[in-house]
Structure formats: structure tokens, C-alpha cells
Design a protein around this motif. Structure first.
Motif, short mmCIF file in Angstrom:
data_model
loop_
_atom_site.label_atom_id
_atom_site.label_comp_id
_atom_site.label_asym_id
_atom_site.label_seq_id
_atom_site.Cartn_x
_atom_site.Cartn_y
_atom_site.Cartn_z
N GLN A 84 0.85 -1.18 0.00
CA GLN A 84 0.00 0.00 0.00
C GLN A 84 0.90 1.24 0.00
N PRO A 138 -2.77 3.95 5.01
CA PRO A 138 -2.48 3.40 3.67
C PRO A 138 -3.43 3.96 2.60
N GLU A 162 -4.58 3.41 -1.72
CA GLU A 162 -4.62 2.42 -2.80
C GLU A 162 -3.60 2.70 -3.90
#
Length: 125
Positions: A14, A32, A34
Motif C-alpha cells: 500500500q 495506507p 490504494e
């Protein structure tokens, strides 16, 4: 010298970013994301909100740690309630005077489209 944002990939693949002080000390690590674009948007949000963010003190008022034991704080006096930070507005983009205009919307711009002329249908062919 200002701090530095570093974008990196964590162990779970991530994207994250960290804020480092000028001396290299890590001040914050993000949640995190994407993809790298989402991490860049997170950095932009931090840049926009960090300077104006409210401070909420959630720590005990006067507790002290001595010899591994926590002493209870003195009874609190009546004071003004602590103001909680306001939630971020989804439509918040920038502050300024009025809406930002594109070059085609500015009055007197050569890129401005002329107003549509009204035609009247007479029914004759």
C-alpha cells in the motif's frame, strides 16, 4: 528549511507517506492509500489543514508518573469546554474572494463564448 513528505510502499504493498522534519526525524506516517494519486491527495489535504488545525488535548490534566505509578490529578475546576475540531467539508477546496473563473468565463475574454441568439420559429418552410 521546511519538512519533507516522502511517499513509499509499505509491507502490504500500500502507498503511504511520511512527514520528516529538517533534521530527518519522522513526525508522522499516513494511513495506507490504494495508489500514488490518492497518497498525493492526502499530502495536499495535510498541507491545507495542518496550519489551521485545532489542538484537542485528550491527556489527563495533571497526572504525573512517579516510580511507575500514576498519581490522580487534582479535582478539575469549572472551565470552558474544550472545543472539538470541526469535521472537514467535502466541498472545501480553497479560500478566496468569490468563485475561481476559467479563462472562458471571465468577462471580456476572447475565449468567452458569445451568448446564444434566440430564433423564433415561424412555422413557414
Amino acid at each position: 528549511m521546511a519538512g519533507v513528505f516522502e511517499v513509499f510502499v509499505d509491507a502490504e504493498s500500500q502507498f503511504r507517506f511520511r512527514l520528516k522534519a529538517p533534521d530527518g526525524t519522522v513526525l508522522a506516517i499516513s494511513a495506507p492509500f490504494e495508489d500514488k494519486r490518492a497518497a498525493a491527495a492526502g499530502i495536499a489535504n495535510v498541507r491545507e489543514c495542518a496550519g489551521t488545525g485545532l489542538i484537542t488535548d485528550l491527556s489527563p490534566a495533571a497526572s504525573q508518573v512517579t516510580a511507575g505509578a500514576v498519581q490522580e490529578p487534582a479535582p478539575a475546576r469549572a472551565s470552558a469546554p474544550i472545543q472539538a475540531p470541526l469535521p472537514a467539508r467535502a466541498d472545501h477546496r480553497r479560500q478566496g474572494f468569490g468563485a475561481k473563473r476559467t479563462p472562458s468565463e471571465a468577462p471580456g475574454s476572447p475565449l468567452r463564448r458569445p451568448a446564444a441568439t434566440q430564433t423564433r420559429w415561424t412555422g413557414a418552410a
